[in-house]
Scaffold this motif. Structure first.
Motif, PDB file in Angstrom:
ATOM      1  N   LYS A  91      -0.450   2.143  -3.539  1.00  0.00           N
ATOM      2  CA  LYS A  91      -1.494   2.163  -2.427  1.00  0.00           C
ATOM      3  C   LYS A  91      -0.706   1.833  -1.065  1.00  0.00           C
ATOM      4  N   PRO A  92       0.143   1.008  -0.712  1.00  0.00           N
ATOM      5  CA  PRO A  92       0.688   0.744   0.635  1.00  0.00           C
ATOM      6  C   PRO A  92       1.741   1.937   0.680  1.00  0.00           C
ATOM      7  N   PHE A  93       2.171   2.512  -0.285  1.00  0.00           N
ATOM      8  CA  PHE A  93       2.978   3.836   0.189  1.00  0.00           C
ATOM      9  C   PHE A  93       2.022   5.094   0.587  1.00  0.00           C
ATOM     10  N   ARG A  94       0.930   5.153   0.066  1.00  0.00           N
ATOM     11  CA  ARG A  94      -0.015   6.266   0.334  1.00  0.00           C
ATOM     12  C   ARG A  94      -0.588   5.915   1.520  1.00  0.00           C
ATOM     13  N   ASN A 103       1.014   7.593   9.165  1.00  0.00           N
ATOM     14  CA  ASN A 103       1.893   8.101   9.963  1.00  0.00           C
ATOM     15  C   ASN A 103       2.087   9.725   9.836  1.00  0.00           C
ATOM     16  N   ALA A 104       1.492  10.264   8.831  1.00  0.00           N
ATOM     17  CA  ALA A 104       1.423  11.861   8.884  1.00  0.00           C
ATOM     18  C   ALA A 104      -0.118  12.365   9.181  1.00  0.00           C
ATOM     19  N   GLY A 105      -1.087  11.514   8.756  1.00  0.00           N
ATOM     20  CA  GLY A 105      -2.374  11.963   9.124  1.00  0.00           C
ATOM     21  C   GLY A 105      -2.640  12.688   7.807  1.00  0.00           C
ATOM     22  N   ALA A 106      -1.916  12.406   6.555  1.00  0.00           N
ATOM     23  CA  ALA A 106      -2.245  13.369   5.424  1.00  0.00           C
ATOM     24  C   ALA A 106      -3.371  12.724   4.668  1.00  0.00           C
ATOM     25  N   ASN A 107      -4.039  13.831   4.067  1.00  0.00           N
ATOM     26  CA  ASN A 107      -5.115  13.582   3.070  1.00  0.00           C
ATOM     27  C   ASN A 107      -4.795  12.859   1.789  1.00  0.00           C
TER      28      ASN A 107
END
Length: 90
Positions: free
Chosen positions: A58-61, A67-71
């Motif tokens: 969870k903290p990695f995702r 930071n990337a705005g990734a989905n």
């Protein structure tokens, strides 16, 4: 049965060295540019964050997302690759 992309298979099969962040599964040019602008231009920079959170998903995702705005799909691919890479090389 789970399948992995060619990008994932290539990433987890060899040492990281100086790979650009865009070689991470789930991270393309747009997400890569965002990460680079925040000081995470190489895959090993993102690995550092993975290790900082001790591989906790969870903290990695959350880190990748913020930071990337990734989905969700992309953060999951990135997490899966980091987990497998560390299992293979650390």
């Amino acid at each position: 049965m789970s399948s992995t992309s060619k990008k994932h298979a290539n990433f987890v099969s060899e040492p990281m060295k100086n790979k650009p962040v865009t070689e991470l599964p789930g991270i393309g040019e747009t997400y890569g540019d965002r990460l680079s602008s925040r000081g995470y231009g190489e895959a090993r920079d993102v690995l550092g964050q993975y290790l900082t959170v001790k591989g906790d998903e969870k903290p990695f995702r959350d880190f990748v997302m913020s930071n990337a705005g990734a989905n969700s799909k992309s953060t999951g691919e990135c997490y899966k690759a980091m987990k497998e890479w560390t299992n293979n090389f650390l």
